[in-house]
Motif scaffolding. Structure first.
Motif, mmCIF file in Angstrom:
data_model
loop_
_atom_site.group_PDB
_atom_site.id
_atom_site.type_symbol
_atom_site.label_atom_id
_atom_site.label_comp_id
_atom_site.label_asym_id
_atom_site.label_seq_id
_atom_site.Cartn_x
_atom_site.Cartn_y
_atom_site.Cartn_z
ATOM 1 N N ASN A 1 -7.233 -2.029 1.904
ATOM 2 C CA ASN A 1 -6.071 -2.826 2.293
ATOM 3 C C ASN A 1 -5.953 -2.917 3.808
ATOM 4 O O ASN A 1 -5.570 -3.966 4.359
ATOM 5 C CB ASN A 1 -4.799 -2.214 1.721
ATOM 6 N N ALA B 1 -6.326 2.119 -0.175
ATOM 7 C CA ALA B 1 -5.527 1.981 1.040
ATOM 8 C C ALA B 1 -6.403 1.586 2.226
ATOM 9 O O ALA B 1 -6.026 0.748 3.048
ATOM 10 C CB ALA B 1 -4.792 3.288 1.332
ATOM 11 N N THR C 1 0.834 -1.209 0.000
ATOM 12 C CA THR C 1 0.000 0.000 0.000
ATOM 13 C C THR C 1 0.866 1.255 0.000
ATOM 14 O O THR C 1 0.610 2.211 -0.739
ATOM 15 C CB THR C 1 -0.940 0.000 1.215
#
Length: 422
Positions: free
Chosen positions: A339, A336, A316
């Motif tokens: 993630n 992000a 990320t």
């Protein structure tokens, strides 16, 4: 080398100011690759030295540092040389007198918990293991390549008073990792079903020629896939087909091998017609269905699961917070955040193993929460702020929070690395 983040006791919620990102990219090789691996941060490994140790027994560091003890590593003399045990900080100079490379653990003689670890100690070489020992019983365990483990004599440390031993962790075995891996595989199976549903909605919108609806459907579908990050290695070639970028493609966004979510993203946000996107959207939907149908026959490697808990957010930092995977939607921060969700899920399945091994787990949880709040602050009324529109302070905060979390998660990878026990 400093002790790792898991050495600390439970930590309070971090203060709100920016924190410089930790050296995650440098730290991971120190923990996970090559010559040495830190077990719960209690050992620091010195530089590999060719030749003998130049003697045995005890000596004081030339600069008045901790006491040194030369310890033999070999099947016939594992732990030989440690005779006069003392508490406190000390250095064991591990000398491999055998003809094969070996791993070396300093263990709790009763529980098997590892206080220090050195991997790949070559024949005729010496490495330094730095530990802090309190009262207790200890033993070296030598694990030569292609041979059974040998445990040296038990050595009792007394007179330590208030001296506490450094952190220790019972090694994780392949068997330990099978239950969380199987549970995670079932979670992935459910996500593939959800992925098919949302990708079909994206394809159907393109088929109807409703590109506004397609743009609205693209992100929810993509985020489902992004939450599945720990399984990408098991997906094999399907990952590149579903979520590949133009990296390595000669013709960039015009390359015939540019497929999947990012190919559709590029078209949706760069004025391509619905007719030109029907093929890419249909290929994406078919690839997702193939993944769903094949997943029950796949088997994740339990030995990789702990490493993935670190790699998801490491990637990320490398790809999402640099904008390298933005093909027009400006949704890197949403990715992000997805993630981060995926990391939480995987840590949830690993938590039973980590509770008794990772003293810094509360600190990881605090940084997970902090990073989530930071990322959530970039979403307003369902719209995610593009990276290019962040202020410098916002970029620094996102980078520093995620960087600190990645550094701490490197310790999870180290603690869940499968170790030999016999």
């Amino acid at each position: 080398m400093p002790e790792t983040a898991l050495d600390t006791e439970a930590e309070p919620e971090p203060e709100s100011g920016p924190v410089p990102p930790g050296p995650a990219a440098l730290r991971r090789p120190m923990l996970l690759a090559g010559g040495a691996l830190l077990a719960a941060g209690a050992v620091t490994v010195g530089v590999l030295t060719v030749g003998g140790s130049g003697g045995s027994g005890h000596s004081a560091d030339a600069a008045g540092g901790p006491r040194h003890t030369t310890v033999e590593v070999g099947p016939s003399g594992c732990g030989r040389g440690w005779r006069h045990a003392e508490p406190g900080r000390q250095v064991f100079d591990l000398r491999n007198t055998s003809s094969t490379a070996a791993e070396v653990y300093l263990t709790d003689a009763k529980t098997g918990a590892v206080y220090g670890e050195v991997e790949g100690l070559a024949p005729g070489t010496v490495r330094a293991m730095r530990v802090t020992l309190g009262n207790g019983s200890y033993a070296f365990k030598c694990l030569p390549d292609d041979a059974d483990a040998v445990t040296g004599p038990t050595v009792r440390v007394t007179g330590g008073g208030s001296v506490k031993s450094g952190p220790a962790a019972v090694p994780v075995t392949q068997q330990d990792l099978i239950p969380p891996t199987l549970a995670y595989q079932k979670w992935i199976q459910a996500r593939t079903v959800e992925l098919v549903q949302k990708t079909d909605a994206l394809r159907d919108a393109v088929d109807r020629g409703d590109l506004a609806a397609a743009r609205a459907a693209w992100l929810p579908a993509h985020l489902v896939y992004e939450r599945m990050g720990a399984a990408y290695g098991t997906f094999g070639d399907a990952d590149a087909v579903i979520n590949g970028t133009t990296a390595g493609l000669q013709d960039g966004v015009r390359d015939k091998d540019f497929t999947g979510f990012h190919r559709v993203e590029y078209g949706l946000w760069h004025g391509e017609s619905a007719s030109s996107l029907r093929g890419p959207a249909d290929r994406l939907a078919r690839a997702v269905r193939a993944l769903r149908d094949s997943w029950p026959d796949q088997r994740m490697d339990p030995a990789d699961v702990g490493l993935r808990a670190h790699e998801i957010l490491e990637n990320t930092l490398q790809f999402e917070l640099t904008g390298r995977t933005d093909y027009g939607s400006g949704t890197n921060l949403a990715t992000a955040r997805a993630n981060l969700d995926g990391t939480r899920v995987l840590l949830g399945y690993l938590r039973p193993l980590l509770r008794t091994r990772a003293t810094g787990l509360p600190g990881i949880d605090s940084w997970l929460d902090r990073t989530q709040r930071t990322l959530d602050s970039f979403q307003h009324d369902g719209h995610w702020t593009p990276l290019a529109e962040l202020t410098r302070a916002q970029r620094e905060k996102a980078d520093s929070d995620l960087g600190e979390l990645v550094e701490r998660l490197a310790d999870v990878a180290a603690l869940t690395d499968v170790r030999r026990t016999a």
